[in-house]
Motif scaffolding. Structure first.
Motif, PDB file in Angstrom:
ATOM      1  N   LEU A 216       0.827  -1.206   0.000  1.00  0.00           N
ATOM      2  CA  LEU A 216       0.000   0.000   0.000  1.00  0.00           C
ATOM      3  C   LEU A 216       0.859   1.253   0.000  1.00  0.00           C
ATOM      4  N   VAL A 217       1.943   1.242   0.779  1.00  0.00           N
ATOM      5  CA  VAL A 217       2.870   2.379   0.781  1.00  0.00           C
ATOM      6  C   VAL A 217       3.464   2.564  -0.610  1.00  0.00           C
ATOM      7  N   GLY A 218       3.792   1.464  -1.271  1.00  0.00           N
ATOM      8  CA  GLY A 218       4.303   1.563  -2.632  1.00  0.00           C
ATOM      9  C   GLY A 218       3.303   2.192  -3.587  1.00  0.00           C
ATOM     10  N   VAL A 219       2.042   1.813  -3.442  1.00  0.00           N
ATOM     11  CA  VAL A 219       0.994   2.424  -4.278  1.00  0.00           C
ATOM     12  C   VAL A 219       0.929   3.929  -4.038  1.00  0.00           C
ATOM     13  N   LEU A 220       0.977   4.330  -2.777  1.00  0.00           N
ATOM     14  CA  LEU A 220       0.919   5.759  -2.452  1.00  0.00           C
ATOM     15  C   LEU A 220       2.129   6.494  -3.015  1.00  0.00           C
ATOM     16  N   ASN A 221       3.314   5.878  -2.936  1.00  0.00           N
ATOM     17  CA  ASN A 221       4.501   6.494  -3.538  1.00  0.00           C
ATOM     18  C   ASN A 221       4.314   6.700  -5.034  1.00  0.00           C
ATOM     19  N   GLY A 222       3.804   5.668  -5.695  1.00  0.00           N
ATOM     20  CA  GLY A 222       3.585   5.776  -7.137  1.00  0.00           C
ATOM     21  C   GLY A 222       2.576   6.858  -7.494  1.00  0.00           C
ATOM     22  N   ILE A 223       1.518   6.953  -6.709  1.00  0.00           N
ATOM     23  CA  ILE A 223       0.498   7.973  -6.975  1.00  0.00           C
ATOM     24  C   ILE A 223       1.071   9.374  -6.793  1.00  0.00           C
ATOM     25  N   VAL A 224       1.857   9.553  -5.726  1.00  0.00           N
ATOM     26  CA  VAL A 224       2.461  10.865  -5.485  1.00  0.00           C
ATOM     27  C   VAL A 224       3.386  11.253  -6.636  1.00  0.00           C
ATOM     28  N   VAL A 225       4.178  10.301  -7.107  1.00  0.00           N
ATOM     29  CA  VAL A 225       5.132  10.582  -8.185  1.00  0.00           C
ATOM     30  C   VAL A 225       4.405  10.847  -9.501  1.00  0.00           C
ATOM     31  N   VAL A 226       3.432   9.989  -9.823  1.00  0.00           N
ATOM     32  CA  VAL A 226       2.787  10.058 -11.140  1.00  0.00           C
ATOM     33  C   VAL A 226       1.758  11.168 -11.219  1.00  0.00           C
ATOM     34  N   PHE A 227       0.829  11.179 -10.280  1.00  0.00           N
ATOM     35  CA  PHE A 227      -0.272  12.130 -10.369  1.00  0.00           C
ATOM     36  C   PHE A 227       0.064  13.464  -9.688  1.00  0.00           C
ATOM     37  N   GLY A 228       0.964  13.430  -8.713  1.00  0.00           N
ATOM     38  CA  GLY A 228       1.410  14.681  -8.119  1.00  0.00           C
ATOM     39  C   GLY A 228       2.472  15.367  -8.949  1.00  0.00           C
ATOM     40  N   ARG A 229       3.019  14.631  -9.953  1.00  0.00           N
ATOM     41  CA  ARG A 229       4.065  15.164 -10.835  1.00  0.00           C
ATOM     42  C   ARG A 229       5.235  15.722 -10.023  1.00  0.00           C
TER      43      ARG A 229
ATOM     44  N   LEU B 248       6.126  -3.809  -1.674  1.00  0.00           N
ATOM     45  CA  LEU B 248       5.830  -5.182  -1.262  1.00  0.00           C
ATOM     46  C   LEU B 248       7.103  -5.903  -0.821  1.00  0.00           C
ATOM     47  N   ILE B 249       8.171  -5.738  -1.597  1.00  0.00           N
ATOM     48  CA  ILE B 249       9.446  -6.386  -1.259  1.00  0.00           C
ATOM     49  C   ILE B 249      10.026  -5.790   0.016  1.00  0.00           C
ATOM     50  N   VAL B 250       9.888  -4.486   0.195  1.00  0.00           N
ATOM     51  CA  VAL B 250      10.363  -3.851   1.423  1.00  0.00           C
ATOM     52  C   VAL B 250       9.619  -4.412   2.634  1.00  0.00           C
ATOM     53  N   GLY B 251       8.327  -4.658   2.492  1.00  0.00           N
ATOM     54  CA  GLY B 251       7.576  -5.266   3.579  1.00  0.00           C
ATOM     55  C   GLY B 251       8.114  -6.641   3.949  1.00  0.00           C
ATOM     56  N   CYS B 252       8.458  -7.435   2.927  1.00  0.00           N
ATOM     57  CA  CYS B 252       9.052  -8.756   3.181  1.00  0.00           C
ATOM     58  C   CYS B 252      10.400  -8.612   3.882  1.00  0.00           C
ATOM     59  N   ALA B 253      11.199  -7.637   3.437  1.00  0.00           N
ATOM     60  CA  ALA B 253      12.492  -7.401   4.086  1.00  0.00           C
ATOM     61  C   ALA B 253      12.305  -6.985   5.541  1.00  0.00           C
ATOM     62  N   GLY B 254      11.258  -6.211   5.820  1.00  0.00           N
ATOM     63  CA  GLY B 254      10.984  -5.805   7.188  1.00  0.00           C
ATOM     64  C   GLY B 254      10.657  -6.984   8.092  1.00  0.00           C
ATOM     65  N   VAL B 255       9.932  -7.952   7.553  1.00  0.00           N
ATOM     66  CA  VAL B 255       9.633  -9.161   8.322  1.00  0.00           C
ATOM     67  C   VAL B 255      10.928  -9.913   8.649  1.00  0.00           C
ATOM     68  N   LEU B 256      11.797 -10.049   7.655  1.00  0.00           N
ATOM     69  CA  LEU B 256      13.075 -10.725   7.887  1.00  0.00           C
ATOM     70  C   LEU B 256      13.930  -9.976   8.912  1.00  0.00           C
ATOM     71  N   LEU B 257      13.933  -8.655   8.818  1.00  0.00           N
ATOM     72  CA  LEU B 257      14.724  -7.862   9.757  1.00  0.00           C
ATOM     73  C   LEU B 257      14.197  -8.013  11.176  1.00  0.00           C
ATOM     74  N   ALA B 258      12.879  -8.075  11.321  1.00  0.00           N
ATOM     75  CA  ALA B 258      12.304  -8.270  12.655  1.00  0.00           C
ATOM     76  C   ALA B 258      12.686  -9.633  13.215  1.00  0.00           C
ATOM     77  N   ALA B 259      12.682 -10.658  12.356  1.00  0.00           N
ATOM     78  CA  ALA B 259      13.070 -11.994  12.805  1.00  0.00           C
ATOM     79  C   ALA B 259      14.550 -12.055  13.150  1.00  0.00           C
ATOM     80  N   GLN B 260      15.354 -11.235  12.478  1.00  0.00           N
ATOM     81  CA  GLN B 260      16.786 -11.214  12.760  1.00  0.00           C
ATOM     82  C   GLN B 260      17.094 -10.414  14.031  1.00  0.00           C
ATOM     83  N   GLN B 261      16.605  -9.167  14.091  1.00  0.00           N
ATOM     84  CA  GLN B 261      16.944  -8.279  15.199  1.00  0.00           C
ATOM     85  C   GLN B 261      16.230  -8.657  16.493  1.00  0.00           C
ATOM     86  N   GLN B 262      14.950  -9.041  16.368  1.00  0.00           N
ATOM     87  CA  GLN B 262      14.120  -9.418  17.515  1.00  0.00           C
ATOM     88  C   GLN B 262      13.931  -8.274  18.503  1.00  0.00           C
ATOM     89  N   ILE B 263      14.292  -7.077  18.095  1.00  0.00           N
ATOM     90  CA  ILE B 263      14.065  -5.855  18.865  1.00  0.00           C
ATOM     91  C   ILE B 263      13.666  -4.758  17.884  1.00  0.00           C
TER      92      ILE B 263
END
Length: 344
Positions: free
Chosen positions: A110-123, A229-244
């Protein structure tokens, strides 16, 4: 009289495509000779595959918008927010860890969609737009954690959740296989599916893409959505790694991600960002940093290495892109490799 096109030199192409891969092998050889007791060991291999999995995933996330000629500077902030939210939902809210992970991954998209909208439609230029949204995500991370850290209780996190990062498969750290699967999926999309060719055309010439009927705005939003979407997956991995939960930890991954994405544009498919090239670039960086660390390099050698490599990557990527452009102009007859496909 029309001048004959320059003959292509296969040797130059092979050097450009696989030179970075050869450099990886050369670095391995050099460090193995310099550090015979510590570098050429299974512990070093496991350390590289495990520690570099999250930078590799984030570099692949950065690669997709770069294909369209855009830059997502929010990925570091998004990584920090994603891993904080996973731990917030599991530790503070008591959610089951699978539901928390899926929710955060969907939120990343969803964050990615918002980024794309800001870039494309916000010019708004992608640099400025994603820097702004990234700063807002950093603020949300601080608000969620109240400026502190999220620390699990005495029972810790569910073992099944931490096993997402800590487990092994076929004797190797399982995060390495996440990287391989993700890189293979992106390679199929970008190199074998029409959508991938549309993204490349949008990145090389948006005006030409519009003229042949490619939906430039939609493709740009798709690219940012995939990145989120990929950043979200990376965040899950980082949480499992750091555990804090640490709201500022994601910023450390921003520069390595872009170095990997831009340096990867000089490998496998020189002159164009590609998933396999990004993986090779991350491997070069990982081997170099590991060798420097084992040689006793000071703490400041890491940002120096990344900064110098980034400048080199941008220069080489620009040179390869110009070389491909000249080659396309000089080719007479036949379709060039990056010719726009016919949209449906």
């Amino acid at each position: 009289m029309t001048a004959a096109p320059r003959p292509r030199r296969p040797g130059v192409h092979w050097i450009g495509a696989y030179g970075l891969l050869a450099l990886t092998g050369l670095l391995v050889l050099v460090f193995s000779l310099a550090l015979p007791r510590t570098f050429p060991t299974l512990d070093t291999v496991d350390s590289i595959l495990s520690n570099q999995s999250i930078p590799a995933v984030l570099a692949l996330a950065a690669t997709v918008p770069v294909v369209t000629g855009a830059f997502d500077l929010s990925i570091g902030y998004g990584l920090g927010l994603a891993h904080v939210m996973v731990l917030q939902l599991i530790v503070e809210e008591g959610w089951p860890w699978p539901l928390a992970c899926l929710t955060v991954i969907a939120g990343g998209a969803l964050v990615g969609v918002l980024n794309g909208i800001v870039v494309v439609f916000g010019r708004i230029d992608s640099f400025i737009a994603t820097l702004g949204t990234g700063s807002m995500m950093y603020a949300v991370s601080g608000w969620v954690t109240d400026g502190g850290r999220i620390v699990p209780g005495p029972g810790g996190l569910p073992p099944a959740f931490t096993d997402l990062y800590d487990s092994t498969f076929l004797g190797l750290p399982v995060p390495a296989f996440y990287v391989l699967v993700l890189a293979a999926a992106l390679w199929v999309v970008l190199e074998r599916l029409p959508l991938g060719r549309y993204l490349y055309v949008v990145g090389s010439n948006p005006r030409a893409a519009e003229l042949v009927g490619i939906r430039v705005r939609a493709c740009t939003v798709y690219a940012f959505t995939a990145s989120g979407l990929i950043v979200g997956c990376a965040g899950v991995l980082l949480a499992a790694q750091q555990q804090i939960g640490n709201p500022s930890v994601g910023l450390d991954y921003l520069l390595p991600a872009f170095v990997g994405a831009l340096l990867g544009a000089t490998a496998i498919r020189p002159g164009r960002p590609n998933a396999l090239g990004t993986v090779v670039a991350v491997a070069v960086l990982a081997v170099g940093l590991t060798g420097i660390g084992q040689l006793g390099g000071e703490f400041w050698t890491v940002p120096l290495f990344y900064g110098g490599t980034l400048l080199l990557a941008v220069g080489l990527a620009g040179y390869e892109a110009r070389r491909r452009l000249r080659g396309g102009r000089e080719t007479e007859g036949g379709e060039t490799a990056d010719a726009p496909p016919s949209p449906p």
